[in-house]
Design a protein around this motif. Structure first.
Motif, PDB file in Angstrom:
ATOM      1  N   ILE A 289     -14.508 -19.171   4.732  1.00 56.23           N
ATOM      2  CA  ILE A 289     -13.249 -19.701   4.886  1.00 56.23           C
ATOM      3  C   ILE A 289     -12.852 -18.786   6.109  1.00 56.23           C
ATOM      4  O   ILE A 289     -12.293 -17.522   5.942  1.00 56.23           O
ATOM      5  CB  ILE A 289     -12.350 -19.604   3.840  1.00 56.23           C
ATOM      6  N   SER A 290     -12.580 -19.172   7.207  1.00 58.14           N
ATOM      7  CA  SER A 290     -11.996 -18.585   8.357  1.00 58.14           C
ATOM      8  C   SER A 290     -10.589 -18.814   8.814  1.00 58.14           C
ATOM      9  O   SER A 290      -9.951 -20.072   8.687  1.00 58.14           O
ATOM     10  CB  SER A 290     -12.662 -18.795   9.627  1.00 58.14           C
ATOM     11  N   VAL A 291      -9.681 -17.866   8.546  1.00 59.65           N
ATOM     12  CA  VAL A 291      -8.285 -17.919   8.935  1.00 59.65           C
ATOM     13  C   VAL A 291      -7.521 -16.968   9.979  1.00 59.65           C
ATOM     14  O   VAL A 291      -8.408 -16.090  10.441  1.00 59.65           O
ATOM     15  CB  VAL A 291      -7.272 -17.732   7.740  1.00 59.65           C
ATOM     16  N   ALA A 292      -6.719 -17.473  10.488  1.00 59.24           N
ATOM     17  CA  ALA A 292      -5.948 -16.419  11.498  1.00 59.24           C
ATOM     18  C   ALA A 292      -4.345 -16.680  11.399  1.00 59.24           C
ATOM     19  O   ALA A 292      -3.843 -17.333  10.741  1.00 59.24           O
ATOM     20  CB  ALA A 292      -6.422 -16.991  13.013  1.00 59.24           C
ATOM     21  N   ARG A 293      -3.685 -15.603  11.887  1.00 58.63           N
ATOM     22  CA  ARG A 293      -2.280 -15.408  11.830  1.00 58.63           C
ATOM     23  C   ARG A 293      -1.538 -16.432  12.646  1.00 58.63           C
ATOM     24  O   ARG A 293      -1.891 -16.776  13.950  1.00 58.63           O
ATOM     25  CB  ARG A 293      -1.695 -14.071  12.205  1.00 58.63           C
ATOM     26  N   GLU A 294      -0.885 -17.336  12.246  1.00 59.36           N
ATOM     27  CA  GLU A 294      -0.084 -18.427  12.919  1.00 59.36           C
ATOM     28  C   GLU A 294       1.171 -18.025  13.596  1.00 59.36           C
ATOM     29  O   GLU A 294       1.956 -17.096  13.065  1.00 59.36           O
ATOM     30  CB  GLU A 294       0.266 -19.760  11.981  1.00 59.36           C
ATOM     31  N   TYR A 295       1.385 -18.218  14.853  1.00 61.41           N
ATOM     32  CA  TYR A 295       2.741 -17.829  15.672  1.00 61.41           C
ATOM     33  C   TYR A 295       3.971 -18.385  15.192  1.00 61.41           C
ATOM     34  O   TYR A 295       5.034 -17.518  14.798  1.00 61.41           O
ATOM     35  CB  TYR A 295       2.455 -18.235  17.147  1.00 61.41           C
ATOM     36  N   GLU A 296       4.073 -19.513  14.835  1.00 62.42           N
ATOM     37  CA  GLU A 296       5.361 -20.194  14.675  1.00 62.42           C
ATOM     38  C   GLU A 296       5.962 -19.610  12.999  1.00 62.42           C
ATOM     39  O   GLU A 296       6.949 -19.300  13.008  1.00 62.42           O
ATOM     40  CB  GLU A 296       5.417 -21.543  14.740  1.00 62.42           C
ATOM     41  N   THR A 297       5.033 -19.960  12.138  1.00 59.41           N
ATOM     42  CA  THR A 297       5.416 -19.819  10.816  1.00 59.41           C
ATOM     43  C   THR A 297       5.071 -18.266  10.255  1.00 59.41           C
ATOM     44  O   THR A 297       5.719 -18.086   9.158  1.00 59.41           O
ATOM     45  CB  THR A 297       4.540 -20.505   9.825  1.00 59.41           C
ATOM     46  N   GLU A 298       4.434 -17.779  11.198  1.00 58.57           N
ATOM     47  CA  GLU A 298       4.096 -16.192  10.641  1.00 58.57           C
ATOM     48  C   GLU A 298       3.378 -16.247   9.308  1.00 58.57           C
ATOM     49  O   GLU A 298       2.895 -15.105   8.812  1.00 58.57           O
ATOM     50  CB  GLU A 298       5.354 -15.460  10.402  1.00 58.57           C
ATOM     51  N   GLY A 299       2.757 -17.330   9.108  1.00 58.91           N
ATOM     52  CA  GLY A 299       1.696 -17.200   7.968  1.00 58.91           C
ATOM     53  C   GLY A 299       0.195 -17.401   8.405  1.00 58.91           C
ATOM     54  O   GLY A 299      -0.080 -17.128   9.744  1.00 58.91           O
ATOM     55  N   LEU A 300      -0.796 -17.875   7.754  1.00 56.86           N
ATOM     56  CA  LEU A 300      -1.978 -18.025   8.162  1.00 56.86           C
ATOM     57  C   LEU A 300      -2.252 -19.353   8.169  1.00 56.86           C
ATOM     58  O   LEU A 300      -1.856 -20.378   7.728  1.00 56.86           O
ATOM     59  CB  LEU A 300      -3.080 -17.384   6.973  1.00 56.86           C
ATOM     60  N   LYS A 301      -3.310 -19.672   9.256  1.00 59.76           N
ATOM     61  CA  LYS A 301      -3.736 -20.902   9.453  1.00 59.76           C
ATOM     62  C   LYS A 301      -4.949 -21.212   9.240  1.00 59.76           C
ATOM     63  O   LYS A 301      -6.212 -20.189   9.733  1.00 59.76           O
ATOM     64  CB  LYS A 301      -3.303 -21.079  10.983  1.00 59.76           C
ATOM     65  N   LEU A 302      -5.659 -22.203   8.818  1.00 57.10           N
ATOM     66  CA  LEU A 302      -7.102 -22.465   8.490  1.00 57.10           C
ATOM     67  C   LEU A 302      -7.678 -22.984   9.863  1.00 57.10           C
ATOM     68  O   LEU A 302      -7.428 -23.856  10.350  1.00 57.10           O
ATOM     69  CB  LEU A 302      -7.033 -23.318   7.348  1.00 57.10           C
ATOM     70  N   LEU A 303      -8.551 -22.124  10.003  1.00 64.33           N
ATOM     71  CA  LEU A 303      -9.601 -22.595  11.123  1.00 64.33           C
ATOM     72  C   LEU A 303     -10.796 -23.335  11.000  1.00 64.33           C
ATOM     73  O   LEU A 303     -11.330 -24.285  11.557  1.00 64.33           O
ATOM     74  CB  LEU A 303      -9.815 -21.295  11.908  1.00 64.33           C
ATOM     75  N   SER A 304     -11.532 -22.855   9.912  1.00 69.45           N
ATOM     76  CA  SER A 304     -12.822 -23.469   9.619  1.00 69.45           C
ATOM     77  C   SER A 304     -13.334 -23.209   8.230  1.00 69.45           C
ATOM     78  O   SER A 304     -12.887 -22.232   7.659  1.00 69.45           O
ATOM     79  CB  SER A 304     -13.710 -23.271  10.540  1.00 69.45           C
ATOM     80  N   ILE A 305     -13.903 -24.083   7.490  1.00 64.19           N
ATOM     81  CA  ILE A 305     -14.628 -24.041   6.228  1.00 64.19           C
ATOM     82  C   ILE A 305     -16.140 -24.365   6.275  1.00 64.19           C
ATOM     83  O   ILE A 305     -16.451 -25.494   7.000  1.00 64.19           O
ATOM     84  CB  ILE A 305     -14.154 -24.882   5.169  1.00 64.19           C
ATOM     85  N   ARG A 306     -16.798 -23.398   5.977  1.00 64.96           N
ATOM     86  CA  ARG A 306     -18.278 -23.256   6.274  1.00 64.96           C
ATOM     87  C   ARG A 306     -18.860 -23.147   4.521  1.00 64.96           C
ATOM     88  O   ARG A 306     -18.435 -22.471   4.007  1.00 64.96           O
ATOM     89  CB  ARG A 306     -19.080 -22.448   6.987  1.00 64.96           C
ATOM     90  N   THR A 307     -19.853 -24.275   4.308  1.00 67.14           N
ATOM     91  CA  THR A 307     -20.597 -24.208   2.952  1.00 67.14           C
ATOM     92  C   THR A 307     -22.041 -23.554   3.057  1.00 67.14           C
ATOM     93  O   THR A 307     -22.563 -23.789   4.043  1.00 67.14           O
ATOM     94  CB  THR A 307     -20.574 -25.343   2.283  1.00 67.14           C
ATOM     95  N   ILE A 308     -22.255 -22.582   2.300  1.00 64.11           N
ATOM     96  CA  ILE A 308     -23.476 -21.722   2.354  1.00 64.11           C
ATOM     97  C   ILE A 308     -24.267 -22.206   1.139  1.00 64.11           C
ATOM     98  O   ILE A 308     -23.656 -21.861   0.073  1.00 64.11           O
ATOM     99  CB  ILE A 308     -23.425 -20.353   2.718  1.00 64.11           C
ATOM    100  N   ASP A 309     -25.536 -22.710   1.073  1.00 64.18           N
ATOM    101  CA  ASP A 309     -26.123 -22.906  -0.022  1.00 64.18           C
ATOM    102  C   ASP A 309     -26.557 -21.647  -0.770  1.00 64.18           C
ATOM    103  O   ASP A 309     -27.448 -20.746  -0.279  1.00 64.18           O
ATOM    104  CB  ASP A 309     -27.682 -23.541   0.472  1.00 64.18           C
ATOM    105  N   PRO A 310     -26.139 -21.681  -2.034  1.00 65.42           N
ATOM    106  CA  PRO A 310     -26.581 -20.546  -2.632  1.00 65.42           C
ATOM    107  C   PRO A 310     -28.075 -20.607  -2.986  1.00 65.42           C
ATOM    108  O   PRO A 310     -28.774 -21.748  -3.054  1.00 65.42           O
ATOM    109  CB  PRO A 310     -25.613 -20.442  -3.836  1.00 65.42           C
ATOM    110  N   PRO A 311     -28.626 -19.576  -3.609  1.00 68.72           N
ATOM    111  CA  PRO A 311     -29.977 -19.564  -3.942  1.00 68.72           C
ATOM    112  C   PRO A 311     -30.336 -20.605  -5.169  1.00 68.72           C
ATOM    113  O   PRO A 311     -31.327 -21.227  -5.194  1.00 68.72           O
ATOM    114  CB  PRO A 311     -30.348 -18.383  -4.652  1.00 68.72           C
ATOM    115  N   SER A 312     -29.455 -20.998  -6.027  1.00 74.38           N
ATOM    116  CA  SER A 312     -29.433 -22.062  -6.977  1.00 74.38           C
ATOM    117  C   SER A 312     -29.682 -23.490  -6.657  1.00 74.38           C
ATOM    118  O   SER A 312     -30.341 -24.269  -7.001  1.00 74.38           O
ATOM    119  CB  SER A 312     -28.453 -21.836  -8.092  1.00 74.38           C
ATOM    120  N   ARG A 313     -29.557 -23.441  -5.026  1.00 73.97           N
ATOM    121  CA  ARG A 313     -29.567 -24.815  -4.212  1.00 73.97           C
ATOM    122  C   ARG A 313     -30.760 -24.928  -3.627  1.00 73.97           C
ATOM    123  O   ARG A 313     -31.307 -26.126  -3.298  1.00 73.97           O
ATOM    124  CB  ARG A 313     -28.478 -25.248  -3.482  1.00 73.97           C
ATOM    125  N   LEU A 314     -31.671 -23.984  -3.761  1.00 73.81           N
ATOM    126  CA  LEU A 314     -32.865 -23.833  -2.987  1.00 73.81           C
ATOM    127  C   LEU A 314     -34.074 -23.829  -3.822  1.00 73.81           C
ATOM    128  O   LEU A 314     -34.018 -23.505  -5.152  1.00 73.81           O
ATOM    129  CB  LEU A 314     -33.045 -22.684  -2.028  1.00 73.81           C
TER     130      LEU A 314
END
Length: 392
Positions: A289-314
């Protein structure tokens, strides 16, 4: 949200089915996960951080985790002439626009200093990762570098009052690299993992890159407007790429910070941050999960979500269909298993590890993201912790 196959850095460790079963049971405990190292679900491994360790670099940082993994990041910047591409204003239009901006600046009392274009390009940022035991074109370093570069340059721009993108108002990196309409800064981010990956190295590399960018300085500009860039010789006058917060100042652009990417897993109904290699081995879902500080709300903003296959999926090499959980539900595999071993059953056996099948629930993804973005959540704690590191 795009799935990515995990590399050997997150392959299952050499644990027996009984050990994997015990580990899964402990992490999926209804009263909260019981982690092997005794950490809380949202607690990161202890680390040591420092900046300014690479001579001659515009910014650098080093972070070492308690497990012995360590990374160094160096940031170099060079001035480069902006090449006009298709769809960009030609030189005559640029000159005309400069005159209009200059006239508006004179009326506002700002002169030419407010006339520089704020649009930038993602190609101005280049990132490379070196990991012991991996080639530069192997899947792990290529995927990690592109994922971190994507979040770094891909933050959406804040819309200005006239409807045009104003990347620097959002604090995006691309807008900060603009000098004027003819010149810009090009950043080279070199990441070196000093030890072989003892666990999936994404959190370590992301935090170190964040700290290196916080310490990055650029020479102070002496020229104005569209003149060829001319800088101050005194390095003490250099300005931070991401301005540091000044005591007593109101929250503004100084609150904008580079993005960070956190690794989160789910085991049963529990959510765990900064997992070790053993914990990833029994994870049902792994999210970056990638996040960054947002200018207007001073909170965090979600940039991207990547799923990574764990070994149990392979599927491990050399596993027959009769023992492969990915094909166990097929008719042919079931018939083969029944012929070879009539007592074969698809039911779970107590004390024996069996990888879970199926996808991740939306509610689990939502809970992971909420724990990162909420006020005072994990994302805020990590940002504040890195902000407290003394920058040289």
């Amino acid at each position: 949200m795009a799935p990515q196959q995990a590399s050997s850095a997150s392959q299952a460790p050499l644990l027996s089915p009984a050990e994997l079963s015990y580990l899964y049971t402990s992490l999926a405990h209804p009263g909260g996960p019981i982690r092997p190292d005794g950490r809380a679900p949202t607690q990161f491994r202890p680390l040591i951080a420092e900046t300014g360790i690479v001579p001659g670099a515009n910014g650098s940082a080093r972070i070492g985790f308690a497990d012995g993994s360590e990374a160094i990041v160096g940031v170099k910047a060079e001035v480069e002439k902006t090449v006009l591409t298709t769809g960009t204003l030609d030189l005559r239009q640029l000159q005309q626009q400069d005159q209009e901006d200059y006239a508006e600046g004179e009326e506002d009392g700002e002169g030419k200093e407010g006339s520089a274009s704020k649009a930038g390009q993602g190609s101005w940022v280049q990132m490379s990762i070196e990991i012991p035991g991996f080639r530069d074109d192997d899947a792990l370093p290529v995927f990690l570098s592109e994922m971190m570069r994507e979040s770094l340059v891909g933050s959406s721009a804040k819309k200005s009052s006239d409807g045009e993108d104003d990347d620097i108002m959002e604090g995006g990196l691309k807008g900060r690299l603009v000098i004027n309409k003819r010149w810009h800064w090009r950043l080279y981010i070199d990441i070196l993992l000093l030890s072989p990956p003892l666990s999936y190295p994404l959190p370590l590399l992301s935090l170190t890159t964040h700290l290196a960018l916080l310490s990055t300085k650029l020479p102070k500009l002496k020229s104005h407007g569209e003149e060829d860039p001319f800088f101050e010789d005194d390095w003490d006058l250099a300005e931070y790429l991401y301005p540091r917060a000044r005591p007593g100042t109101k929250a503004s652009l100084q609150q904008v910070r580079p993005p960070i990417t956190l690794l989160v897993i789910s085991v049963g109904d529990n959510v765990i941050f900064d997992p070790t290699r053993e914990e990833i081995a029994v994870a049902e879902a792994v999210l970056a999960i990638s996040v960054a500080r947002e200018y207007e709300t001073e909170g965090l903003k979600l940039l991207s979500i990547r799923t990574i296959d764990p070994p149990s999926r392979l599927t491990q090499p050399g596993v027959p269909d009769s023992e492969n959980v990915a094909t166990l539900g097929s008719t042919a595999a079931a018939e083969e298993a029944q012929i070879l071993n009539p007592s074969t059953s698809q039911e779970d056996v107590a004390g024996v590890w069996k990888p879970r099948r199926g996808g991740i629930k939306r509610s689990a993804v939502s809970r992971m993201v909420k724990m990162v973005l909420e006020k005072g959540g994990v994302g805020d704690e990590v940002m504040e912790g890195l902000e407290g590191v003394e920058v040289y």
